[in-house]
Design a protein around this motif. Sequence first.
Motif, PDB file in Angstrom:
ATOM      1  N   ASP A 158      36.879  33.765  46.126  1.00  0.00           N
ATOM      2  CA  ASP A 158      37.137  35.384  46.047  1.00  0.00           C
ATOM      3  C   ASP A 158      36.399  35.822  45.170  1.00  0.00           C
ATOM      4  OD1 ASP A 158      39.285  34.869  48.000  1.00  0.00           O
ATOM      5  OD2 ASP A 158      40.802  34.513  46.556  1.00  0.00           O
ATOM      6  N   ILE A 159      35.983  35.594  43.966  1.00  0.00           N
ATOM      7  CA  ILE A 159      34.944  36.141  43.168  1.00  0.00           C
ATOM      8  C   ILE A 159      33.761  36.573  43.628  1.00  0.00           C
ATOM      9  CG2 ILE A 159      33.901  36.085  40.790  1.00  0.00           C
ATOM     10  CD1 ILE A 159      36.280  34.455  39.838  1.00  0.00           C
ATOM     11  N   ALA A 160      33.222  35.488  44.325  1.00  0.00           N
ATOM     12  CA  ALA A 160      31.934  35.401  44.802  1.00  0.00           C
ATOM     13  C   ALA A 160      31.750  36.532  46.042  1.00  0.00           C
ATOM     14  CB  ALA A 160      31.296  34.514  45.495  1.00  0.00           C
ATOM     15  N   LYS A 161      33.138  36.965  46.717  1.00  0.00           N
ATOM     16  CA  LYS A 161      32.993  37.636  47.841  1.00  0.00           C
ATOM     17  C   LYS A 161      33.356  38.989  47.268  1.00  0.00           C
ATOM     18  CE  LYS A 161      35.728  34.987  51.452  1.00  0.00           C
ATOM     19  NZ  LYS A 161      36.720  35.049  52.086  1.00  0.00           N
ATOM     20  N   ILE A 162      33.906  39.307  46.228  1.00  0.00           N
ATOM     21  CA  ILE A 162      34.080  40.519  45.496  1.00  0.00           C
ATOM     22  C   ILE A 162      32.693  40.998  44.976  1.00  0.00           C
ATOM     23  CG2 ILE A 162      35.138  41.852  43.464  1.00  0.00           C
ATOM     24  CD1 ILE A 162      37.482  40.057  43.846  1.00  0.00           C
TER      25      ILE A 162
END
Length: 268
Positions: A158-162
């Motif tokens: 999720d952090i990478a996607k953000i």
Amino acid sequence: MTAALIEDGCIVAASRKFLEAIGVPSLLELEARGGLGALAPELARLLAAANPVAPLPANVELACAMRVEVQLSPLTGAVGDKRRILLLLEAPGPMPVWPFLAKLSHEVRTPLTSVIGFAELLGAQHLGPLGHERYRGYADDILSSARHALSLVDDLLDIAKIRAGRIDLQVGLHDLAVIAGEAVAAMAPQALAASVSLTLGPTSAVGPVHVDARSVKQIVLNLISNAIRSTPAGGRVDVTAEQVQSGETAIVVSDTGPGISPEAIAQA
């Protein structure tokens, strides 16, 4: 920006970064692989067919799926009447994190899902008793640890996607009271293990709101987890969904821990 120099249809010079970007160790190796004809077939055909003053395309696509800017070199005409052309390529930056983490997520999630499934099967004793009660406890521990590892992988992804601007929000009409209740239920085992009282306060006055339920639930889970870790044994953590003074709806997580000092707040 990094570049390669073309003279009379042949690549005669290229910077180290240009070669690294297209995945070739040296200019000799590039020529051995077919030179300009292999690297930029479209441009090679144009140079072979066109007259010396024919206009050049603004950019061309390389065989390695990169696009480069095409410019006449300032050196054109400096030696004889040779036509020199520059291929300008944006200098490659650090390797993007998103593709790596996406692959990591897939490679890790697949075995973790299997571990979770088998642990659930063992814990439920579908095929018969395990033979000793402690084995069932071990199965529960494996299940808990695997689910925690899977949640960490999901958080990392999720952090990478953000950071890559690729987060997909599924916004819909959801009841914050239900989301808060699910988060409290999920964190109850952690609170019990820490000897902390975890309660869900009154939520009847809260109506549905447009949110991404999964993201909001993850935020609340993180807040509750932090509150439990910061609260000494015997303390309490309260979670409420309420209307605040501004008229907006909020999920509030409060605890009886020591809190954060004013100095630490200023640095945060």
